[in-house]
Every structure is written in structure tokens, then in C-alpha cells.
Design an enzyme around this catalytic site. Structure first.
Site, PDB file in Angstrom:
ATOM      1  N   SER A 253      -9.250  28.157 -18.851  1.00 23.92           N
ATOM      2  CA  SER A 253      -8.870  26.811 -18.423  1.00 23.92           C
ATOM      3  C   SER A 253      -7.604  26.302 -19.101  1.00 23.92           C
ATOM      4  CB  SER A 253     -10.025  25.834 -18.676  1.00 23.92           C
ATOM      5  OG  SER A 253     -11.132  26.167 -17.870  1.00 23.92           O
ATOM      6  N   HIS A 313      -8.478  21.702 -21.871  1.00 22.83           N
ATOM      7  CA  HIS A 313      -7.756  21.378 -20.643  1.00 22.83           C
ATOM      8  C   HIS A 313      -6.539  20.508 -20.962  1.00 22.83           C
ATOM      9  CE1 HIS A 313     -11.650  21.897 -18.029  1.00 22.83           C
ATOM     10  NE2 HIS A 313     -11.410  22.915 -18.839  1.00 22.83           N
TER      11      HIS A 313
END
Length: 367
Positions: A253, A313
Site C-alpha cells: 500500500s 498510506h
């Protein structure tokens, strides 16, 4: 007699059209000595200029001149220059390169007066850009680095599954995932990107990184995209270790978010050259915002029993934006973009150095 027939075939209309004035402006730009003709040397300067980036073979100038210089004078007059730009036979020699170069240095913008000068600066179409960026897409060299990374992730996931170990508990996962209790094993700050919890987790990351990474590679080349991807992975784990020190990390991610914001970076740096830039920017911002917002909501408001590393993220997104500005191609450099480049590079290295030092010396944070 032959010269008279040729002159009639390519003569310029008495009333100049918009296209004529456009080509006249380009012609005048490279008619360095203002003698109304482009010599071999001047044509070579067009091809070898910094903006053209040496896309053509060395012998292409000779081929262009041989085909375009119809009277063998050793010069391209304006009529020959215009004919060259529209000659289908020349496309077999140098494809779309000249046209692409022309669009990159002189965008189609603003009304033109009878002298060939731009009298204003306003768009002539509904597109946000002139499409020069889209013309940079190339299948050579092939964009395979993100495909290779994706294949490695698939192979390692399948190996652990074959061992009957699911949920990132297999031998590969135990060795590669980011474990806050094993922070001294520095490779984990990067290798966690190769580990995935389940099939859905793997597929989502693969789809996003392929759909975003491959187009970036086609314009910016593989090494730039890999730098952005790895910068996002490293920033994601460093940020998580400091802001959320009890969270384990598995999955790509951080790198995926770096690719998302790298697209935002290239939109910012190539705004005038891109088609539908504002729409692309809004799509990427919305995609990232919804995903991070959902993860934060699930964790702190719904209090679901999951540990999505949303800080990874965010860290990957910041790194992708800064590194993207720093390393991805900028088709037309402007003064403010140079200042932005320096700011992005300095800020990225400052944050990374601070994160590394904090992980080494702030031991009480991880107790």
C-alpha cells in the site's frame, strides 16, 4: 519549367490561414539567421536541441533533408518546411517525433495575428492541456518493472499458501513483513511490500499498481517509477513505526499510494501539456481520500477489529508526491516548477533523515 511547376504546387495562399501562421512561427524560430531558409545545420539544431532529448537516430537529419529539400538547394524554404510537416512519406522515417517536439515547445494556444505572433493566451479547445504528455507514451523500452514486482509478490504469496499458512503467517511472511518488535532487521522496512494477508489484499494492490505504474513507466521510464514506488514503501514503514508503533505491516500500500500521488505530481508539473488535467487530478485525489478516510473511520469511529496501516498510506502518499516532483519527467520547465522541485527534494530528504534518526535513537517510543 520544373521549378515553376513545383512552386505552384506548394505555394502559400495570399490570405494566411491559422495553420500557415502556426507553421510560420515554428519556421521563424529555427531560421536562426532570418534568411527565409532553414539550412542543414539549422535543421540539425532542431533535432539535437535539449527539448528534443535525442529521440532520433543520427542519420535521420540527412533522410529528412533528402526527402524535404525538393530542389536540392541544401536549404528548406518555408513552403518545403510546411510540406515536410504534412508529408506522409516522412512519417515512415521519423514517425510522430517532429510533430511531438513542435507541440512540446509551442502549445496550440491563443489567437494569432497576421505576423504569426500570439496575440493572447487562451485555450482553443475544451481540453485543459494540449495533449503533449499523452503523446509521450511509448511501448519501448517495455514497461515491465511493475509487472516483475507484481509477479514476485504473487510467487511469494503462493509459496506461503502452498505451505498451508494463511493470514501472513507463512515462512516468507514471517521473514519479510514489518514487525515492530524486530525493527533492527532493517530489510523489513522495504520487504513488507512483498507480503499480503489474503487473496483480496493481493489482488487490490496488484490491480492498482499495474494500472497506475505501467502508464507512468511508459512516459517516465522504469527506474523513475521504481524509485517512486520504493520511496513510498520506505516512507510508509518509517511513518508507521513512529506514529503507530504497535502495528504490523504487510502489503504494497505504501508503494501503491506513492504511485497515486506520483500521478498527481506529474499532473502538477505537466499541467499545460496534459489533456483533462483537472479531471485526472480530482479522480486521484478522490481515490486516495476515500480510501484513507474509510480506514480511519473504521478504526477510530466504528472501532472494528482491524489494523489497517493507514499511516503507511499517508507516508507513501507524501513520498510519492515529493519524489514524483523530484524525479519524474517535466516536459516543459518553468521558473516556479524549478523552485517547487528544490522544495520537494529538500523536504523529502529532511523527512526521511528525521524518520531514520528517530527510529534509531528514540527507543522509548517503541517500548
Amino acid at each position: 519549367m520544373q521549378a515553376t511547376q513545383r512552386e505552384t504546387a506548394v505555394s502559400i495562399p495570399l490570405t494566411p490561414t491559422r495553420s500557415d501562421l502556426y507553421w510560420r512561427r515554428i519556421f521563424n524560430k529555427y531560421d536562426r539567421d532570418n534568411d527565409g531558409r532553414i539550412s542543414y545545420v539549422e535543421l540539425k539544431n532542431i533535432i539535437e536541441s535539449r527539448e528534443y532529448d535525442h529521440d532520433l537516430p543520427d542519420n535521420v537529419v540527412e533522410k529528412i533533408m533528402a526527402l524535404a529539400d525538393r530542389d536540392n538547394s541544401g536549404y528548406l524554404e518555408f513552403a518545403e518546411f510546411v510540406e515536410m510537416m504534412h508529408n506522409p512519406a516522412l512519417k515512415a522515417v521519423f514517425g510522430h517525433f517532429v510533430a511531438r517536439y513542435v507541440h512540446s515547445i509551442i502549445p496550440h494556444r491563443g489567437p494569432v495575428d497576421t505576423t504569426g505572433r500570439w496575440s493572447g493566451f487562451q485555450p482553443v479547445s475544451s481540453s485543459d492541456g494540449d495533449g503533449t504528455y499523452e503523446e509521450e507514451y511509448s511501448c519501448w523500452p517495455p514497461a515491465i518493472s511493475m509487472i516483475i514486482i507484481s509477479l514476485v509478490e504473487i510467487v511469494l504469496f503462493c509459496y506461503d499458501e502452498a505451505q498451508g499458512k494463511t493470514g501472513a503467517t507463512g515462512p516468507i511472511a514471517k521473514l519479510f513483513l514489518y514487525n515492530p518488535r524486530k525493527r533492527h532487521e532493517a530489510w523489513r522496512f522495504l520487504t513488507y511490500m512483498l507480503v499480503h494477508v489474503n487473496v483480496v489484499h493481493l489482488l487490490v494492490n496488484l490491480l492498482v499498481q499495474l494500472f497506475l505504474g505501467v502508464p507512468l513507466e511508459m512516459v517516465h521510464k522504469w527506474w523513475r517509477v521504481v524509485l517512486v514506488y520504493l520511496a513510498g514503501v520506505a516512507a510508509g514503514s518509517l511513518a508507521t513505526s513512529l506514529a503507530d508503533p504497535k502495528v504490523y505491516l504487510a502489503g504494497a500500500s505504501g508503494g501503491v499510494y506513492a504511485l497515486i500521488t506520483a500521478h498527481i505530481a506529474t499532473i502538477i508539473m505537466n499541467w499545460a501539456e496534459m489533456e483533462f488535467a483537472i479531471i485526472q487530478l480530482l479522480v486521484f485525489v478522490l481515490l486516495a481520500g476515500v480510501d484513507v478516510g474509510t480506514a480511519v473511520y473504521d478504526r477510530y469511529w466504528k472501532q472494528t477489529q482491524q489494523n489497517i496501516g493507514y499511516v503507511a498510506h499517508l507516508g507513501g502518499a507524501v513520498a510519492g508526491l515529493l519524489v514524483g516532483i523530484g524525479v519524474l519527467r517535466n516536459l516543459e520547465k518553468r521558473k516556479w516548477e524549478k523552485r517547487l522541485w528544490w522544495a520537494a527534494v529538500i523536504l523529502y530528504f529532511s523527512l526521511m533523515i528525521a524518520g531514520i534518526l528517530a527510529n534509531i535513537f528514540w527507543e522509548s517510543r517503541f517500548l
